[in-house]
Write a protein that holds these residues in place. Sequence first.
Motif, PDB file in Angstrom:
ATOM      1  N   GLY A 170     -73.591  49.727 -69.787  1.00  0.00           N
ATOM      2  CA  GLY A 170     -73.704  50.884 -69.126  1.00  0.00           C
ATOM      3  C   GLY A 170     -72.649  50.686 -67.831  1.00  0.00           C
ATOM      4  N   ASP A 171     -72.738  49.496 -67.484  1.00  0.00           N
ATOM      5  CA  ASP A 171     -71.934  49.273 -65.972  1.00  0.00           C
ATOM      6  C   ASP A 171     -70.411  49.618 -66.625  1.00  0.00           C
ATOM      7  OD1 ASP A 171     -70.405  48.402 -64.131  1.00  0.00           O
ATOM      8  OD2 ASP A 171     -71.245  46.375 -64.084  1.00  0.00           O
ATOM      9  N   LYS A 172     -69.821  50.501 -66.014  1.00  0.00           N
ATOM     10  CA  LYS A 172     -68.538  51.148 -66.102  1.00  0.00           C
ATOM     11  C   LYS A 172     -67.655  50.060 -66.218  1.00  0.00           C
ATOM     12  CE  LYS A 172     -67.501  52.785 -61.414  1.00  0.00           C
ATOM     13  NZ  LYS A 172     -68.478  51.942 -60.771  1.00  0.00           N
ATOM     14  N   ALA A 173     -67.780  49.096 -65.444  1.00  0.00           N
ATOM     15  CA  ALA A 173     -66.914  48.063 -65.415  1.00  0.00           C
ATOM     16  C   ALA A 173     -66.507  47.350 -66.853  1.00  0.00           C
ATOM     17  CB  ALA A 173     -67.281  46.723 -64.471  1.00  0.00           C
ATOM     18  N   TYR A 175     -66.020  48.993 -69.651  1.00  0.00           N
ATOM     19  CA  TYR A 175     -65.571  50.048 -70.340  1.00  0.00           C
ATOM     20  C   TYR A 175     -64.395  50.275 -70.012  1.00  0.00           C
ATOM     21  CZ  TYR A 175     -70.749  49.464 -71.715  1.00  0.00           C
ATOM     22  OH  TYR A 175     -71.769  49.105 -71.965  1.00  0.00           O
ATOM     23  N   HIS A 176     -63.300  51.060 -71.039  1.00  0.00           N
ATOM     24  CA  HIS A 176     -62.083  51.601 -70.374  1.00  0.00           C
ATOM     25  C   HIS A 176     -62.467  53.254 -69.870  1.00  0.00           C
ATOM     26  CE1 HIS A 176     -60.693  48.438 -73.255  1.00  0.00           C
ATOM     27  NE2 HIS A 176     -60.066  48.309 -72.105  1.00  0.00           N
ATOM     28  N   LEU A 177     -63.436  53.807 -70.474  1.00  0.00           N
ATOM     29  CA  LEU A 177     -63.427  55.162 -70.220  1.00  0.00           C
ATOM     30  C   LEU A 177     -65.003  55.486 -70.428  1.00  0.00           C
ATOM     31  CD1 LEU A 177     -61.635  57.782 -69.718  1.00  0.00           C
ATOM     32  CD2 LEU A 177     -61.993  58.465 -72.278  1.00  0.00           C
ATOM     33  N   CYS A 178     -65.351  56.144 -69.380  1.00  0.00           N
ATOM     34  CA  CYS A 178     -67.109  56.658 -69.284  1.00  0.00           C
ATOM     35  C   CYS A 178     -66.905  58.282 -69.485  1.00  0.00           C
ATOM     36  CB  CYS A 178     -67.849  56.102 -68.037  1.00  0.00           C
ATOM     37  SG  CYS A 178     -67.445  54.318 -68.147  1.00  0.00           S
TER      38      CYS A 178
END
Lengths: 205, 205
Positions: A170-173, A175-178
């Motif tokens: 869940g840490d946005k780092a 993923y490419h898109l949240c």
Amino acid sequence: MNIITISREFGSGGRELGKRLAGLLGFAYYDREILTTLAHNAALDETYVETALETGWLARIPLTFGASFTYLPSTPHDPAHLLREENKLLRTLAQRGDCVIIGRNADLILQSMEPFKIFVYADLEAKLARCRAHAAKEEPVDDATLKRKIRQLDKQRANHHALLSAHAWGDKAGYHLCVNTTGRPIKTLSDQVAHYARAWFAARG
Amino acid sequence: MNIITISREFGSGGRELGKRLAGLLGFAYYDREILTTLAHNAALDETYVETALETGWLARIPLTFGASFTYLPSTPHDPAHLLREENKLLRTLAQRGDCVIIGRNADLILQSMEPFKIFVYADLEAKLARCRAHAAKEEPVDDATLKRKIRQLDKQRANHHALLSAHAWGDKAGYHLCVNTTGRPIKTLSDQVAHYARAWFAARG
């Protein structure tokens, strides 16, 4: 190969978004199918496979502790064996062609295939509303129970993820898109994300 | 009114993304203009206004501590006064028409106008590369200095944000869409986000 992985908070609508996305893009869609196939191949119950994969890592420690042979030979119902099988299966599916994969840490396992990694989330209230709507079809569930379930499932996902990645689940780092689904129809969001994904893969060439 | 707010990690390319987005959508674009206007209106130096707005809250405490009158009358150079002026200016600009606003906690200040809230971020390596490329035009800066600058500016943004919101700065829960720019051309990403934003406002009607 164009691979989209969907990680999602329980109740955020990530699964529906992934399913619609696959439809819009003409990609294969893999979700429960993965567990069904694993269970079938190992001649095991699907629920057992699911639990083993999600909590097996922790459960395994007390199970083998105290055994005369610490390093037991791998058996089909051994969580570690199932995880290896799951990894193999994910790679096989991904190599077959463009696809959307829900959960299963596919974002990490298929890292070398450069998937487009999406995280879907929502406010607690929105997740509760979605869970209530789904539960109503079967039997009503009170909010306290739902909240507990959301917390518990997300925690399981986070724990499992932590075994494989330096980034927290869940840490946005990671993923490419949240995508925040709070108060937005999943259908519209899916159209938006589908366009985004198309451009993403097109730019990669 | 269709308002897009861009919050961003320093060096992530969020400003460029916002600028392109405004161009693609035909929206007004507000960034430094806000500080320039505030400084002009208060007949103050722009750099002073910037510093006062970003660190004024903390600086104010020791400044008034020990004064004979704790509740000093508001003066044009008082950070609290400048913040109120900034809030007013943001509202005025937003009411003028569709726009993209960079930073300035516009996501929080304009909450009641339901902005589409975007957070732009990237891996540290990608941010360093971007900063290096920008710095090269003037004078080369070493990585340690850049890292310190990134940390410092992001911390300032986080501190300022914390005064206004229950969500931490950069916590995806506080935004509608979080865009990772690592390894992606901002131009392509802007096209993708512009389409996403168009659909977003269209769905809202």
